[in-house]
Design a protein around this motif. Structure first.
Motif, mmCIF file in Angstrom:
data_model
loop_
_atom_site.group_PDB
_atom_site.id
_atom_site.type_symbol
_atom_site.label_atom_id
_atom_site.label_comp_id
_atom_site.label_asym_id
_atom_site.label_seq_id
_atom_site.Cartn_x
_atom_site.Cartn_y
_atom_site.Cartn_z
ATOM 1 N N ASN A 2 35.367 36.333 89.229
ATOM 2 C CA ASN A 2 36.391 36.429 88.187
ATOM 3 C C ASN A 2 36.767 37.884 87.897
ATOM 4 O O ASN A 2 37.916 38.171 87.559
ATOM 5 C CB ASN A 2 35.904 35.746 86.908
ATOM 6 C CG ASN A 2 35.939 34.233 87.011
ATOM 7 O OD1 ASN A 2 36.748 33.674 87.758
ATOM 8 N ND2 ASN A 2 35.063 33.548 86.291
ATOM 9 N N ARG B 237 39.224 38.847 90.397
ATOM 10 C CA ARG B 237 40.491 38.137 90.191
ATOM 11 C C ARG B 237 41.261 38.664 88.985
ATOM 12 O O ARG B 237 42.475 38.889 89.064
ATOM 13 C CB ARG B 237 40.218 36.645 90.010
ATOM 14 C CG ARG B 237 41.462 35.806 89.740
ATOM 15 C CD ARG B 237 41.098 34.344 89.557
ATOM 16 N NE ARG B 237 40.458 33.798 90.751
ATOM 17 C CZ ARG B 237 39.893 32.588 90.813
ATOM 18 N NH1 ARG B 237 39.885 31.816 89.733
ATOM 19 N NH2 ARG B 237 39.339 32.167 91.927
ATOM 20 N N TYR B 238 40.566 38.885 87.870
ATOM 21 C CA TYR B 238 41.267 39.198 86.618
ATOM 22 C C TYR B 238 41.318 40.690 86.280
ATOM 23 O O TYR B 238 42.137 41.105 85.455
ATOM 24 C CB TYR B 238 40.628 38.429 85.459
ATOM 25 C CG TYR B 238 40.800 36.936 85.590
ATOM 26 C CD1 TYR B 238 42.036 36.332 85.396
ATOM 27 C CD2 TYR B 238 39.712 36.115 85.941
ATOM 28 C CE1 TYR B 238 42.194 34.968 85.539
ATOM 29 C CE2 TYR B 238 39.864 34.749 86.089
ATOM 30 C CZ TYR B 238 41.110 34.180 85.884
ATOM 31 O OH TYR B 238 41.273 32.827 86.034
ATOM 32 N N LEU B 239 40.450 41.489 86.901
ATOM 33 C CA LEU B 239 40.511 42.929 86.652
ATOM 34 C C LEU B 239 41.260 43.655 87.780
ATOM 35 O O LEU B 239 41.805 44.738 87.570
ATOM 36 C CB LEU B 239 39.097 43.501 86.505
ATOM 37 C CG LEU B 239 38.304 42.989 85.302
ATOM 38 C CD1 LEU B 239 36.896 43.554 85.307
ATOM 39 C CD2 LEU B 239 39.015 43.335 83.996
ATOM 40 N N GLY B 240 41.255 43.056 88.958
ATOM 41 C CA GLY B 240 42.076 43.542 90.054
ATOM 42 C C GLY B 240 41.906 45.012 90.371
ATOM 43 O O GLY B 240 40.802 45.503 90.635
ATOM 44 N N LYS C 182 42.713 44.233 79.190
ATOM 45 C CA LYS C 182 42.389 43.456 80.381
ATOM 46 C C LYS C 182 40.897 43.150 80.439
ATOM 47 O O LYS C 182 40.485 42.026 80.750
ATOM 48 C CB LYS C 182 42.824 44.248 81.624
ATOM 49 C CG LYS C 182 43.423 43.397 82.728
ATOM 50 C CD LYS C 182 44.002 44.239 83.833
ATOM 51 C CE LYS C 182 44.543 43.299 84.910
ATOM 52 N NZ LYS C 182 45.061 44.044 86.069
ATOM 53 N N ASN D 230 39.928 40.590 77.670
ATOM 54 C CA ASN D 230 40.353 39.234 78.028
ATOM 55 C C ASN D 230 39.429 38.642 79.097
ATOM 56 O O ASN D 230 39.087 37.449 79.044
ATOM 57 C CB ASN D 230 41.790 39.238 78.535
ATOM 58 C CG ASN D 230 42.797 39.513 77.439
ATOM 59 O OD1 ASN D 230 42.495 39.343 76.250
ATOM 60 N ND2 ASN D 230 43.987 39.945 77.812
ATOM 61 N N PHE D 231 39.028 39.470 80.058
ATOM 62 C CA PHE D 231 38.109 39.010 81.109
ATOM 63 C C PHE D 231 36.759 38.604 80.520
ATOM 64 O O PHE D 231 36.210 37.544 80.854
ATOM 65 C CB PHE D 231 37.919 40.104 82.159
ATOM 66 C CG PHE D 231 36.650 39.973 82.948
ATOM 67 C CD1 PHE D 231 36.491 38.967 83.881
ATOM 68 C CD2 PHE D 231 35.586 40.843 82.723
ATOM 69 C CE1 PHE D 231 35.308 38.837 84.601
ATOM 70 C CE2 PHE D 231 34.404 40.718 83.430
ATOM 71 C CZ PHE D 231 34.262 39.711 84.377
ATOM 72 N N LEU E 240 36.979 35.366 78.643
ATOM 73 C CA LEU E 240 37.038 34.253 79.595
ATOM 74 C C LEU E 240 35.649 33.926 80.129
ATOM 75 O O LEU E 240 35.249 32.752 80.189
ATOM 76 C CB LEU E 240 37.970 34.616 80.752
ATOM 77 C CG LEU E 240 37.995 33.638 81.930
ATOM 78 C CD1 LEU E 240 38.724 32.355 81.529
ATOM 79 C CD2 LEU E 240 38.685 34.260 83.147
#
Length: 281
Positions: free
Chosen positions: A60, A63-66, A115, A118-119, A122
């Motif tokens: 994750n 995916r979400y921090l990229g 970001k 939010n990660f 989640l």
């Protein structure tokens, strides 16, 4: 000496040369590209209940921090406990079976913090992360990194440290720690693992109060054979040196090793460049 990032004019010789431990030549001059320091750096320190949660959190994070994800480290409870006990440091969160350090580097502090927040939310909503903290303050970042960076010296304070630098596939990254706990746990003070999850590099460590020949025989060559069975590499960061050439066959095919010998004979026909390392004659 080309300092272009992309320069495909012929063989990429430096990638053959770097990592050969001086067996193919001598470095006399280098060109180094130094990227600018990131304007925005944040670090999260989180606790997890299982390695399965570590894997999911890592996936994750990618995916979400990229593009701002710059580091992802895993530490097990035994490793952190050594730092806390032997170095008189304090963990920023309670005790958990596993910990992760997730660092982001970018150019917009507000965007990056949002970001990361939010990660983490989640990951906690999914039940993978149980507890955690994060900061953008340089002094606090340094304090948290210290917990990771002095694990090896902390373990050495137990008495004698047997340490192995290996790479393993993500799916079996922590399996070898469990195997070694079953095999030598009764003779050891600690059996633990930590490392660069993003690079698939695990530092496996076993400590005893003093050096034990019985322990050494139980560890080697078993550690390297187990690594090979898990489809890993017997050397990740620290090279083959004098001690590991006999185990090269566990990570490379006979054809690959013969090709290495061919290259060695071609560039060093007299065998004078750092002899006895990497390849045995």
């Amino acid at each position: 000496m080309s300092d272009f990032k992309k320069d495909n004019t012929g063989y990429h010789l430096k990638h053959l040369f770097i990592g050969s431990e001086g067996t193919l030549g001598v470095v006399t001059k280098v060109a180094i590209l130094c990227p600018p320091r990131s304007e925005s750096v944040h670090l999260a320190f989180v606790g997890l209940n299982s390695f399965e949660s570590v894997l999911q959190t890592f996936k994750n994070a990618k995916r979400y921090l990229g593009e701002i994800l710059s580091s992802c480290e895993m530490i097990d409870q035994v490793s952190l406990q050594a730092t806390v006990e032997n170095m008189n440091l304090k963990s920023p969160i309670d005790t958990y079976p596993f910990y992760m350090m997730i660092e982001t580097s970018g150019s917009n502090a507000e965007h990056d913090m949002e970001k990361l927040n939010n990660f983490l939310q989640l990951a906690m909503d999914k039940g993978d992360v149980i507890d955690g903290t994060f900061t953008g303050e340089p002094s606090k970042i340094q304090e948290m990194w210290k917990l990771r960076e002095i694990i090896a010296p902390a373990l050495a304070k137990d008495g004698h440290l047997y340490t192995y630098d290996i790479s393993l596939p993500l799916r079996s990254f922590y399996d070898i720690v469990k195997v070694m706990e079953q095999r030598v746990g009764h003779m050891a003070k600690r059996v633990c693992g930590f490392g660069h999850l993003g690079d698939l590099n695990l530092h496996l460590n076993i400590t005893t109060e003093a050096y034990s020949k019985e322990m050494y025989k139980a560890l080697e060559p078993f550690v390297f054979e187990c690594t090979s069975q898990l489809k890993g590499s017997v050397s990740a960061e620290h090279g083959m040196g004098f001690l590991k050439p006999q185990y090269l066959k566990l990570s490379k095919s006979s054809e690959a090793i013969e090709m290495m010998h061919d290259i060695k004979r071609l560039v060093d026909p007299n065998g004078i460049l750092n002899p006895y390392k990497v390849l045995r004659s």
